[in-house]
Design an enzyme around this catalytic site. Structure first.
Site, PDB file in Angstrom:
ATOM      1  N   CYS A 131       0.822  -1.206   0.000  1.00  0.00           N
ATOM      2  CA  CYS A 131       0.000   0.000   0.000  1.00  0.00           C
ATOM      3  C   CYS A 131       0.858   1.260   0.000  1.00  0.00           C
ATOM      4  O   CYS A 131       1.344   1.695   1.049  1.00  0.00           O
ATOM      5  CB  CYS A 131      -0.927  -0.017   1.206  1.00  0.00           C
ATOM      6  SG  CYS A 131      -1.870   1.493   1.390  1.00  0.00           S
ATOM      7  N   CYS A 134      -0.474   4.115   2.142  1.00  0.00           N
ATOM      8  CA  CYS A 134      -0.280   3.973   3.583  1.00  0.00           C
ATOM      9  C   CYS A 134       1.182   4.198   3.960  1.00  0.00           C
ATOM     10  O   CYS A 134       1.473   4.818   4.978  1.00  0.00           O
ATOM     11  CB  CYS A 134      -0.663   2.566   4.057  1.00  0.00           C
ATOM     12  SG  CYS A 134      -2.106   1.874   3.253  1.00  0.00           S
ATOM     13  N   ASP A 135       2.111   3.679   3.175  1.00  0.00           N
ATOM     14  CA  ASP A 135       3.513   3.607   3.616  1.00  0.00           C
ATOM     15  C   ASP A 135       4.483   4.459   2.808  1.00  0.00           C
ATOM     16  O   ASP A 135       5.663   4.548   3.175  1.00  0.00           O
ATOM     17  CB  ASP A 135       3.991   2.145   3.544  1.00  0.00           C
ATOM     18  CG  ASP A 135       3.108   1.226   4.375  1.00  0.00           C
ATOM     19  OD1 ASP A 135       2.579   1.704   5.388  1.00  0.00           O
ATOM     20  OD2 ASP A 135       2.953   0.055   4.003  1.00  0.00           O
TER      21      ASP A 135
END
Ligand code: NDP
Length: 310
Positions: A131, A134-135
């Site tokens: 992701c 997200c990261d």
């Protein structure tokens, strides 16, 4: 007993919930533990009609959820653990909670596939991610690899260039599966380079406890090489979330729910919409469309059965 239980929380589930709630079916929606589905891990959605300037995936899902709640859908953040479709009323269990329903709509979607390497598992969250949204932030000025050649890979790679110094897309063949517009955007990005005909055989860095690189095998010559990167993002497609339906419903050989006549499954009264039954289109708008179909089919089926005609 409920009229209708909906399982899922992506565009299909919330659209089904909106239609069912407006039809006074008071649906109970088990939203599971990946609230909002795959759109929660995407960035800008540019192709959902009605948003000429685009909309962030999580914002679109929050709006759909709010719309379902507004019409009286009961939204519960629990994961369904077991179903029994062998007799009516159908039984849906979420841990200790047991519910009965006259009809069920399944919209549990699909999940991102992993490479399936032990080293990938060991370094998950330590440089391995599925992701970028997200990261991505953790890879500021670093070099990362994105595995895959579809739209997901192009999107993840393009997004990562906001942070990373360099993004290498690792493609296992010599061609992309991505749409032209997404591929062109990635190709035009000066921070993105492509490496063709390579397969990741190991993520390096298990001893260091963070990703230090990848081992690659040339899929044409078999030659093995290593490449230094700080992060690895797999964007290699999806698998349907149907484990709890095995043996209860007809699934195809990959595990997708087989539907006919719109949203009907192999069990009368159980309907499916969204990516859990669609390996072909897999778009937010088609998921919403098939969620709508499932709600209308369920509504008609309930009307028929309640009047004793089915
Ligand atoms: P796809 O199935 O389209 O592509 C998967 C890619 O990963 C292919 O290039 C495939 O290679 C490769 N791959 C599969 N397994 C492996 C493996 N083990 N190792 C290396 N490479 C592998 O999946 P996507 O998730 O990219 O897209 C799914 C759908 O979602 C599509 O319809 C797409 O259009 C849509 N989508 C749309 C977006 C948008 O419009 N904003 C964003 C993201 C997705 P091969 O071709 O060799 O099989």
């Amino acid at each position: 007993m409920r009229h209708l239980i909906i399982i899922g929380s992506g565009p299909a589930a919330y659209t089904a919930a909106i239609y069912a709630a407006r039809a006074s079916l008071a649906p109970l929606v088990f939203e599971g533990d990946a609230l909002g589905g795959q759109l929660m891990t995407t960035t800008e959605v540019e192709n959902f009609p009605g948003f000429p300037k685009g909309i962030q995936g999580p914002d679109l899902m929050a709006a759909m959820r709010e719309q379902a709640a507004r019409f009286g859908a009961e939204l519960v953040g629990s994961m369904v653990t077991e179903v029994d479709f062998s007799k009516r009323p159908f039984i849906v269990r979420a841990g200790a909670r047991v519910e009965e329903a006259a009809a069920v709509i399944i919209s549990t979607g699909a999940s991102a596939k992993r490479l399936g390497l032990a080293s990938e598992k060991a370094l998950m969250g330590r440089g391995v991610s599925a992701c970028a949204t997200c990261d991505g932030f953790f890879f500021k000025n670093k070099e990362v690899a994105v595995v895959g050649g579809g739209d997901s890979a192009m999107e993840e790679a393009t997004f990562l260039t906001r942070f990373a110094a360099k993004v290498t897309i690792l493609v296992r063949s010599d061609k992309l599966r991505a749409s032209k517009i997404m591929a062109d955007r990635a190709r035009a990005n000066p921070k993105i380079v492509f490496k063709w005909n390579v397969e990741v055989t190991e993520v390096l860095g298990v001893e260091a406890n963070h990703v230090t690189g990848v081992r690659l095998r040339d899929t044409v010559t078999g030659a093995v090489s290593e490449m230094q990167v700080d992060g690895v993002f797999a964007a290699i497609g999806h698998a349907p979330n149907t484990d709890i339906f095995k043996g209860q419903l007809e699934l195809d050989k990959v595990g997708y729910i087989v539907t006919k006549n719109g949203s009907e499954t192999s069990v009368p009264g159980v309907f499916a919409g969204g990516d859990v039954q669609d390996f072909k289109y897999r778009q937010a708008v088609t998921a919403a469309g098939t969620g709508c179909m499932a709600a209308l089919d369920a509504q008609r089926w309930l009307e028929k059965t309640e009047s004793g005609r089915a």
